[in-house]
Motif scaffolding. Structure first.
Motif, PDB file in Angstrom:
ATOM      1  N   THR A 102       0.822  -1.218   0.000  1.00 23.90           N
ATOM      2  CA  THR A 102       0.000   0.000   0.000  1.00 23.90           C
ATOM      3  C   THR A 102       0.845   1.252   0.000  1.00 23.90           C
ATOM      4  OG1 THR A 102      -0.137  -0.229   2.417  1.00 23.90           O
ATOM      5  CG2 THR A 102      -1.974  -1.087   1.113  1.00 23.90           C
TER       6      THR A 102
ATOM      7  N   VAL B   8       2.381   4.786  -1.177  1.00 19.21           N
ATOM      8  CA  VAL B   8       2.041   5.904  -2.050  1.00 19.21           C
ATOM      9  C   VAL B   8       2.909   5.796  -3.291  1.00 19.21           C
ATOM     10  CG1 VAL B   8       2.105   8.407  -2.282  1.00 19.21           C
ATOM     11  CG2 VAL B   8       1.417   7.366  -0.116  1.00 19.21           C
TER      12      VAL B   8
ATOM     13  N   SER C 280      -2.953   1.683  -3.604  1.00 19.27           N
ATOM     14  CA  SER C 280      -3.498   2.978  -3.203  1.00 19.27           C
ATOM     15  C   SER C 280      -4.977   3.079  -3.537  1.00 19.27           C
ATOM     16  CB  SER C 280      -2.738   4.099  -3.910  1.00 19.27           C
ATOM     17  OG  SER C 280      -3.290   5.344  -3.607  1.00 19.27           O
TER      18      SER C 280
ATOM     19  N   ARG D 223       6.612   6.554   1.674  1.00 16.30           N
ATOM     20  CA  ARG D 223       5.159   6.586   1.663  1.00 16.30           C
ATOM     21  C   ARG D 223       4.604   8.009   1.641  1.00 16.30           C
ATOM     22  NH1 ARG D 223       3.152   1.505   3.362  1.00 16.30           N
ATOM     23  NH2 ARG D 223       4.818   0.086   3.993  1.00 16.30           N
TER      24      ARG D 223
ATOM     25  N   GLU E 152       0.414  13.736   0.364  1.00 14.23           N
ATOM     26  CA  GLU E 152      -0.167  12.406   0.433  1.00 14.23           C
ATOM     27  C   GLU E 152       0.756  11.502   1.242  1.00 14.23           C
ATOM     28  OE1 GLU E 152      -0.256  11.987  -3.778  1.00 14.23           O
ATOM     29  OE2 GLU E 152      -2.424  12.247  -3.890  1.00 14.23           O
ATOM     30  N   HIS E 153       0.155  10.762   2.175  1.00 13.46           N
ATOM     31  CA  HIS E 153       0.956   9.912   3.050  1.00 13.46           C
ATOM     32  C   HIS E 153       0.177   8.648   3.373  1.00 13.46           C
ATOM     33  CE1 HIS E 153       3.690   8.653   6.210  1.00 13.46           C
ATOM     34  NE2 HIS E 153       2.667   8.535   7.042  1.00 13.46           N
ATOM     35  N   GLU E 154       0.920   7.569   3.537  1.00 11.59           N
ATOM     36  CA  GLU E 154       0.309   6.329   3.979  1.00 11.59           C
ATOM     37  C   GLU E 154       1.061   5.787   5.172  1.00 11.59           C
ATOM     38  OE1 GLU E 154      -0.984   1.938   2.329  1.00 11.59           O
ATOM     39  OE2 GLU E 154      -0.588   3.596   0.959  1.00 11.59           O
TER      40      GLU E 154
ATOM     41  N   GLN F 173      -4.467   5.774   4.571  1.00 11.09           N
ATOM     42  CA  GLN F 173      -4.025   6.712   3.544  1.00 11.09           C
ATOM     43  C   GLN F 173      -4.616   8.090   3.832  1.00 11.09           C
ATOM     44  OE1 GLN F 173      -4.796   5.097  -0.335  1.00 11.09           O
ATOM     45  NE2 GLN F 173      -4.123   3.065   0.304  1.00 11.09           N
TER      46      GLN F 173
ATOM     47  N   TYR G 238      -9.250   3.831   4.499  1.00  7.30           N
ATOM     48  CA  TYR G 238      -8.729   2.607   5.119  1.00  7.30           C
ATOM     49  C   TYR G 238      -9.564   1.433   4.649  1.00  7.30           C
ATOM     50  CZ  TYR G 238      -7.020  -0.676   8.606  1.00  7.30           C
ATOM     51  OH  TYR G 238      -6.453  -1.759   9.225  1.00  7.30           O
TER      52      TYR G 238
END
Length: 759
Positions: free
Chosen positions: A20, A22, A93, A292, A348-350, A356, A409
């Motif tokens: 998962t 980014v 993503s 990420r 954007e961050h995971e 996410q 999520y």
């Protein structure tokens, strides 16, 4: 275009067990840059599941093999279809920006309708996507030009200075978005920096907030993704069209990328005294801050200056037939100037746990002036052989600030149940100052407020001053919103989507000219629920219900007044059912039947006088897009729209009338056929049934059919050329209207040549 850097949709939600990350900013890198690869290896999947593999980019002249059909006539799976066609990332993503899985005229998915990367097949609603390739093939440079081939949309005149649409019986000047953020300033939108245009039909307040009763238009812009691109176009043609664009981008380090889009145009039209000059520049930067985390910046500066042309008047319930080029009004006192600055930042961050997060900040500063003298009566209304001229000047300054934060999520219950939860917050501040002045026509020794001119010679050059103050309006708006949504997959055969949004709409309004001040707070809930039944991978059925609202100030702060300030918001309710059928791997057929009610509508029954009203629209739509064969692409469809005014306060004369600017039937179809590796041809047809120019149904604009064509030639791997001919049979027709006496002619036969260079 083949989805550069954008994840392709792989289902209603991704595999929760898949990697998962980014997606990295750097998709391709200059071979001269010696650095460690920017792509991080995927972590092992604890519950392996077959995933799509990256495939070579494809074009119409370089077809790919389709997956084998199964015994029931369907295809092995939608994943398999996409595996054979699209560049797909290895990440899982779900939060994505706009369209995905784009190949030619076909788009597999979008995140705009649900805030998650979802296949169009799994969206319980009507979605039309116009890829960049389709717009380029049609030589469409503006939003209005590109939307002409979308079934069910009528592109309106917009008083000659703005984008204005009618779809699903609803007229709008404000339901325009860019990368998911409201972009409601009244102007014409250019496509020089646009990757795809998304048309989401029906109420969409759950995702986008207020308005959107008939639907919304979302432009997905190009961003710095590290893919090397060096492209330029030059276009010349009829009526002095001259236009150039540039698109330049590449990686500038292992973890940073740059891209620049620019445009300049200096053109005229077939109308007398017409002129147009506009330019725009849009640099973007992308950074990979970690395994990420990505960060993107964008800034756009755009100007748009042109004359305003509001067409001609009516006579005896039909448009007045004057020579095509005839200008009604004072051309040197009719113009618009626009100056806009837009800056955005997207983080954007995971998390390592799979949550996410996307935060998007948007700031825009706009200045606009428009002034126009136009026909304000029917022919013979002031007297035999005469038409009245009137006008106004409007000066507007607007600032928009919006901050959006979205969370996603995904998790599973056992083997057959999967949830994708999405939540979000949005905060906005909008300030709008609008001044309006009325004209004085300077005559020897005196001034007059309107002119009666011979219809045989309706162009005047009388000195005109806009020096009669009419409005001095100041509007401050604060909005805050929160939403939550669940996409719940119940085995592979059924999926539910449900969500609700809360909006707080706090507006303060002042007109210093008459001392009127007011404020209003509206707290509104916007629900949406839908279900998708999937008996076969290639054929899905859906049903949905959605509700939206529009505050009493109207689309663009124009209707808040002493009488309107007490009105509750208008409400839109949409009931819809339809189907999505992937006839072939890259050919999508969509159909829908709906009923849309607009209640508590602020129906205008006199100057600054409103009544609560109710309109109802019943409609049917069908659309096809993609590859019929490896060499033949299509885009278009048919829409039947039956609109009716059911209630208009005490004004019984409007009850039973059709809603203004709503053609009952529209049909459009664009075809492109690749004859050889180098040569291709295009052919399009647009049909639009007649429509009423106002709610009183006193003037009906006749139907029209227009044919367009194109020829394409790839000179070599770097150079290509195309010739577009619009209205190839030189049909005389009226293309749009604003009211009973502002009705615009369509252009006669026009030809445009475009040269493109690409490295």
């Amino acid at each position: 275009m083949t989805g550069n850097g954008a994840p392709a949709a792989t289902g209603g939600s991704p595999d929760p067990g898949a990697d998962t990350q980014v997606p990295p900013v750097i998709v391709e890198q200059d071979p001269d840059i010696e650095a460690a690869p920017a792509v991080v290896e995927a972590e092992p999947d604890p519950e392996p599941r077959p995933r799509p593999r990256p495939a070579p980019r494809t074009t119409a002249s370089a077809p790919v093999s389709a997956p084998a059909a199964t015994a029931d006539g369907g295809y092995a799976s939608q994943d398999a279809i996409e595996e054979a066609i699209f560049d797909l990332p290895v990440d899982g993503s779900t939060l994505n920006r706009g369209s995905s899985g784009v190949d030619g005229y076909y788009a597999a998915g979008t995140s705009s309708a649900t805030k998650t990367n979802t296949l169009i097949m799994n969206i319980p609603g009507s979605v039309s996507i116009i890829p960049e390739e389709l717009a380029e093939d049609q030589a469409a440079n503006t939003l209005g030009q590109a939307l002409l081939y979308v079934p069910g949309i009528a592109v309106q005149q917009g008083e000659g200075h703005r984008d204005q649409l009618t779809f699903r019986g609803q007229e709008t000047t404000a339901d325009f978005f860019v990368d998911g953020v409201r972009d409601d300033i009244e102007t014409f939108r250019d496509l020089y920096n646009v990757q795809t245009i998304e048309v989401l039909k029906g109420p969409n307040a759950m995702i986008f907030g207020r308005g959107g009763g008939g639907g919304v238009i979302n432009r997905v812009t190009k961003r710095a993704d590290g893919v090397p691109i060096y492209e330029g176009t030059v276009q010349v043609g009829s009526w002095g069209r001259a236009r150039g664009t540039a698109d330049v981008g590449q990686a500038i380090s292992p973890n940073a990328a740059f891209r620049l889009n620019a445009m300049y145009e200096d053109s005229e039209t077939f109308r007398e005294f017409s002129w147009l000059e506009r330019y725009g520049i849009n640099p973007t930067m992308g950074f990979k801050l970690g395994e990420r985390t990505t960060l993107h910046f964008s800034y756009e500066y755009k100007t748009h200056d042109q004359n305003i042309d509001r067409g001609g008047p009516s006579i005896d319930g039909r448009p007045f037939q004057a020579p095509l080029e005839t200008y009604f009004g004072q051309p040197f006192a009719s113009l618009t100037t626009f100056d806009g600055h837009v800056a955005t930042a997207t983080l954007e961050h995971e998390t390592t746990g799979g949550l996410q997060i996307r935060n998007h900040t948007f700031f825009a500063d706009y200045d606009k002036l428009y002034q126009n003298i136009f026909a304000s009566s029917a022919v013979n209304a002031p007297g035999p052989g005469l038409v009245e001229l009137d006008g106004y000047q409007n000066i507007e300054a607007r600032q928009n600030f919006v901050n959006q934060t979205d969370f996603s999520y995904s998790f599973a219950h056992g083997q057959h149940l999967r949830h994708t939860l999405v939540g979000g917050l949005e905060f906005g501040v909008q300030k709008n100052d609008a001044f309006r002045n009325l004209p004085v026509f300077v005559a020897p020794g005196s001034g007059i407020f309107t002119l009666d001119v011979p219809v045989a010679d309706p162009t005047v050059f009388t000195r005109t001053l806009y020096n009669r103050p009419n409005r001095r309006r100041f509007t401050d708006l604060d909005t805050s919103s929160a939403f939550i949504q669940d996409q719940f997959e119940i085995t592979r055969y059924f999926e539910l989507i449900g969500g609700i949004r809360f909006d707080r709409f706090d507006v303060s309004f002042e007109d210093t000219l008459n001392g009127f001040q007011t404020s209003r707070v509206d707290d509104e809930w916007s629900p949406r629920v839908g279900g998708v039944v999937k008996p076969w991978e290639s054929l899905h059925f859906y049903a949905s219900y959605a509700k939206s609202f529009l505050p009493a100030n109207g689309d663009n702060f124009g209707e808040l007044s002493v009488t309107a300030s007490d009105l509750e918001p208008e409400t839109f309710e949409n009931y819809e059912t339809g189907f999505k059928w992937t006839i072939m791997p890259r050919l999508l057929l969509q159909g829908a039947i709906y009923r849309l009610d607009r209640d508590n509508q602020a129906v205008t029954i006199g100057p600054d006088t409103f009544a609560r009203g109710l309109t109802r629209t019943r409609g049917k739509e069908i659309e096809i897009s993609g590859y019929v064969t490896d060499k033949w692409q299509v885009f278009g469809g048919y829409a039947h729209t039956d609109s009716e005014i059911l209630f208009a306060g005490d004004d019984l004369s409007l009850v039973g009338n059709s809603v203004e600017s709503v053609p009952v039937d529209t049909f459009s179809m664009w075809n492109k056929y690749q004859l050889t590796k180098k040569w291709g041809v295009g052919l399009g047809v647009i049909y639009q049934a007649g429509w009423f120019a106002e709610a009183n149904n006193a003037v009906k604009v006749p139907s029209y059919t227009r044919f367009d064509s194109a020829v394409y030639y790839d000179i070599n791997e770097h150079w290509s050329a195309q010739l577009n001919v619009e209205n190839m049979f030189d049909t005389e027709y009226w293309i749009s209207s604003h009211n009973n006496n502002n009705i615009s002619y369509g252009a006669p036969t026009s030809a445009f040549v475009t040269m493109k260079a690409k490295w």
